[in-house]
Design an enzyme around this catalytic site. Sequence first.
Site, PDB file in Angstrom:
ATOM      1  N   ASP A  51     -13.607  54.759  34.666  1.00  9.54           N
ATOM      2  CA  ASP A  51     -12.338  55.132  34.041  1.00  9.54           C
ATOM      3  C   ASP A  51     -12.479  55.315  32.533  1.00  9.54           C
ATOM      4  O   ASP A  51     -11.948  56.268  31.956  1.00  9.54           O
ATOM      5  CB  ASP A  51     -11.269  54.072  34.358  1.00  9.54           C
ATOM      6  CG  ASP A  51     -11.690  52.675  33.931  1.00  9.54           C
ATOM      7  OD1 ASP A  51     -11.054  52.116  33.039  1.00  9.54           O
ATOM      8  OD2 ASP A  51     -12.655  52.132  34.506  1.00  9.54           O
TER       9      ASP A  51
ATOM     10  N   GLY B  95     -15.843  43.332  40.606  1.00 12.59           N
ATOM     11  CA  GLY B  95     -14.481  43.854  40.639  1.00 12.59           C
ATOM     12  C   GLY B  95     -13.680  43.150  39.578  1.00 12.59           C
ATOM     13  O   GLY B  95     -12.982  42.177  39.867  1.00 12.59           O
ATOM     14  N   ARG B  96     -13.825  43.603  38.314  1.00 10.51           N
ATOM     15  CA  ARG B  96     -13.193  42.909  37.203  1.00 10.51           C
ATOM     16  C   ARG B  96     -11.678  43.040  37.224  1.00 10.51           C
ATOM     17  O   ARG B  96     -10.945  42.109  36.926  1.00 10.51           O
ATOM     18  CB  ARG B  96     -13.742  43.440  35.868  1.00 10.51           C
ATOM     19  CG  ARG B  96     -13.247  42.687  34.655  1.00 10.51           C
ATOM     20  CD  ARG B  96     -13.758  43.293  33.368  1.00 10.51           C
ATOM     21  NE  ARG B  96     -13.196  44.612  33.126  1.00 10.51           N
ATOM     22  CZ  ARG B  96     -11.971  44.818  32.633  1.00 10.51           C
ATOM     23  NH1 ARG B  96     -11.190  43.801  32.362  1.00 10.51           N
ATOM     24  NH2 ARG B  96     -11.524  46.047  32.426  1.00 10.51           N
TER      25      ARG B  96
ATOM     26  N   TYR C  32     -25.133  43.195  40.497  1.00  8.05           N
ATOM     27  CA  TYR C  32     -26.190  44.094  40.039  1.00  8.05           C
ATOM     28  C   TYR C  32     -27.104  44.546  41.178  1.00  8.05           C
ATOM     29  O   TYR C  32     -27.617  45.663  41.156  1.00  8.05           O
ATOM     30  CB  TYR C  32     -27.004  43.407  38.939  1.00  8.05           C
ATOM     31  CG  TYR C  32     -26.128  42.963  37.786  1.00  8.05           C
ATOM     32  CD1 TYR C  32     -25.571  43.905  36.924  1.00  8.05           C
ATOM     33  CD2 TYR C  32     -25.815  41.622  37.592  1.00  8.05           C
ATOM     34  CE1 TYR C  32     -24.740  43.512  35.884  1.00  8.05           C
ATOM     35  CE2 TYR C  32     -24.981  41.226  36.559  1.00  8.05           C
ATOM     36  CZ  TYR C  32     -24.450  42.178  35.703  1.00  8.05           C
ATOM     37  OH  TYR C  32     -23.621  41.797  34.690  1.00  8.05           O
TER      38      TYR C  32
ATOM     39  N   GLY D 103     -26.192  45.134  44.289  1.00 11.71           N
ATOM     40  CA  GLY D 103     -25.528  46.183  45.062  1.00 11.71           C
ATOM     41  C   GLY D 103     -25.437  47.498  44.330  1.00 11.71           C
ATOM     42  O   GLY D 103     -25.596  48.568  44.911  1.00 11.71           O
TER      43      GLY D 103
ATOM     44  N   GLU E 239     -14.515  39.211  41.446  1.00 14.33           N
ATOM     45  CA  GLU E 239     -14.955  38.774  40.115  1.00 14.33           C
ATOM     46  C   GLU E 239     -13.773  38.519  39.179  1.00 14.33           C
ATOM     47  O   GLU E 239     -13.767  37.570  38.401  1.00 14.33           O
ATOM     48  CB  GLU E 239     -15.862  39.863  39.527  1.00 14.33           C
ATOM     49  CG  GLU E 239     -16.326  39.642  38.113  1.00 14.33           C
ATOM     50  CD  GLU E 239     -17.039  40.857  37.557  1.00 14.33           C
ATOM     51  OE1 GLU E 239     -17.566  40.766  36.444  1.00 14.33           O
ATOM     52  OE2 GLU E 239     -17.056  41.914  38.224  1.00 14.33           O
TER      53      GLU E 239
ATOM     54  N   ILE F   1     -18.659  51.332  41.328  1.00 12.90           N
ATOM     55  CA  ILE F   1     -18.737  50.583  42.590  1.00 12.90           C
ATOM     56  C   ILE F   1     -17.468  49.764  42.804  1.00 12.90           C
ATOM     57  O   ILE F   1     -17.184  49.345  43.923  1.00 12.90           O
ATOM     58  CB  ILE F   1     -19.980  49.666  42.645  1.00 12.90           C
ATOM     59  CG1 ILE F   1     -19.880  48.524  41.630  1.00 12.90           C
ATOM     60  CG2 ILE F   1     -21.260  50.459  42.457  1.00 12.90           C
ATOM     61  CD1 ILE F   1     -20.900  47.426  41.853  1.00 12.90           C
ATOM     62  N   ASP F   2     -16.699  49.514  41.730  1.00 12.60           N
ATOM     63  CA  ASP F   2     -15.472  48.719  41.871  1.00 12.60           C
ATOM     64  C   ASP F   2     -14.425  49.410  42.734  1.00 12.60           C
ATOM     65  O   ASP F   2     -13.503  48.759  43.229  1.00 12.60           O
ATOM     66  CB  ASP F   2     -14.861  48.437  40.499  1.00 12.60           C
ATOM     67  CG  ASP F   2     -15.703  47.458  39.680  1.00 12.60           C
ATOM     68  OD1 ASP F   2     -16.705  46.957  40.223  1.00 12.60           O
ATOM     69  OD2 ASP F   2     -15.364  47.213  38.513  1.00 12.60           O
TER      70      ASP F   2
ATOM     71  N   GLY G 206     -22.263  51.300  33.954  1.00  8.98           N
ATOM     72  CA  GLY G 206     -23.206  50.708  34.901  1.00  8.98           C
ATOM     73  C   GLY G 206     -23.635  51.679  35.977  1.00  8.98           C
ATOM     74  O   GLY G 206     -22.913  52.615  36.314  1.00  8.98           O
TER      75      GLY G 206
END
Length: 688
Positions: free
Chosen positions: A195, A275-276, A562, A564, A355, A222-223, A101
């Site tokens: 990652d 933030g999965r 999306y 941000g 998230e 972004i996470d 992303g």
Amino acid sequence: MALEKWSENGFLADAEEMMNNKSRELQARLAYSPSVCPALQGAYTRLERDDTVTFDLHREALLQLPGIAENPVQRILPVKVIEAEDKGRKKRRIAIVFSGGPAPGGHNVIAGLFDAAKEANPESEILGFLMGPEGIIEGMYQPLSRDQVDSYRNLGGFSMIRTGRTKVDTREKIILSRKTCKELGIDALVIVGGDDSNTNAAFLAENFLEDGVQVIGVPKTIDGDIQVADASGQTLCGVSFGFHTAALAFSRDIANLCTDAASDVKYWHICKVMGRVASHLALEVALQTHPTLTLIGEELAEYLDEERLAAAEKKGERDYTAYGMTLRHLSRIVCNAIVQRAAAGKNYGVLVIPEGLLEFINEIQALIIKLSTLIAEYNRTHDTDFHSDLPDLDKKMNFLRRLAREAEEKACISVWNQRDHDFFSDIPDFFKEGLLTERDSHGNFQFSQVETDKIIVGLVKDYLKILKEKGIYKVGIDRSWYENTLLREGLQPETFKSVLFRNGDIKEAPLLFKEHIISVKTLTLALEKAGLLQDGSVPPAILKVFRKSEPDFRMQPHFYGYDGRGSDPTPFDCDYTYNLGRTVFALISGGATGQMAVIRNLEKDVSQWEPMGIPLAALMHLEERKGKMMLVMEKKLVDVESKAFRAFKAMGEAWLAAGPGEDPCRRPDPVWLAGEKDKPLTLMINHI
């Protein structure tokens, strides 16, 4: 005819000028020149091994990445032109690719790399592989010109060369990638990603060794879950690029919701932020905006139900279900906050959740692991796949029911048993469908596809209904309003106060109806007993006050993701990514491969930043993917012992503001006006 007339009068020309995309911010961005740290200001650099930085290398990394596993940490130092070796000045062909992303600042990585390469040798070429790693496999690329690079400086998105989620993770894909790089005469490949993308970079570096093609990774997400510290705890990469911009973009919108909630005074806004796996964005948003309540997944994962543990201990037992948060208890935490604020007359607020919140709920995590394992096993043993064969929920439930029945009949240990099935059957259908949704390309559960907010709202509403029936959930009544309402109808407020309210003698607090007064019927009985009915009925003023005390819970859901990640970068991210681009070239010109470009001391002024290369192999660990243990880059979760988290927890009661006075909401600066010295608060607080 009308259009022709307007054109003749200059209408369309004027309108077009007003609607052009050359905003003042765009012009300022294109003119902005990022600050450069001292080590990267010259055209030439050298690499120096840093043995003060050590890692505990995973043994599997030694086995799978033997060629790059022993790479040292390399510091980047400036050299004078006369000291520069020929290899630093030679013509190079460097390719760069975006993977995964978008994240604000990616274009400046290209700009930094481009500028550094051209300064060292104007004949060097930078190519961009198009549409992500698929471009490497398929040989889709374009040469990047100065005009093109200049037109994207300091701008968000990855639109210059675009991005994709294809992974170079099979032998066939690696062979095709090597073929592409060989045919194009690529000297070095730069992979900008998270990652998983940097995991790919490590394996590509290993496989490209015999071809002499260098591979360098760049930390993007972004996470915020790419953070690196060595074995002694030294921070080498404090945050990935794009995190600050996305967090600030979300924070601006959520701060607006805080203002709206306090203005309209009838909604709870539930804000789910990306933030999965980790809750870094939720934590940063909380520090930036001071929302009413923020749930941090990592804290929930460490929850212990002390009461249940103590009760079990008295019986000489161990209650393992007391370890970790449950959905039921999670709903209680949210409800308690809602009830406390309602009692203070504030039946509104802002709730922030990550998230991936559900991943930290033990009972849900267990379900996800079991279902992911079953889906992966099904796909391995069938010609088709799970979701094609079982397209609707009924078919999936029948399949799971058969597995549970077989396990019970055979009395064998199974991934899916009757207890699992009973618990899963009690979950609402939309949640079942979410938990059974198709996994991503890595076999991971896709939390963004699940309506986490809807699940929480459903649980909260159910429990609030119980609390309302028990007389616990009530809205506090402003004393002045109560007194004026009664006086206007000729009633004496003091006469009714002790009959109606449980806290009538506490002068500062809003008035709360007694717990047993939960309906007009119970209100009538209370007044009748006190002899305060008018003609056998409740006085209209009293009925008006009672109606105002009845809570009407309304919640508005919002998702921040999306928008941000597509924001134009903050000055911090502009500087950070430009320096990362120049760091990449310094590593390439120094002959490095299998390294990730990082900047140390990000919390300090740019003049104190230290660019360096970290061996990718040192960042790997084993993780379950598609039912198998695989070597991947380790994600960094929120450290609940960190200074930033402790500061957040210390302010929890103040931000809940379950008392008189205004809510202590914070309004962050706009993204571009944040200023060069404005940086992620989590980063800054952790380094106080």
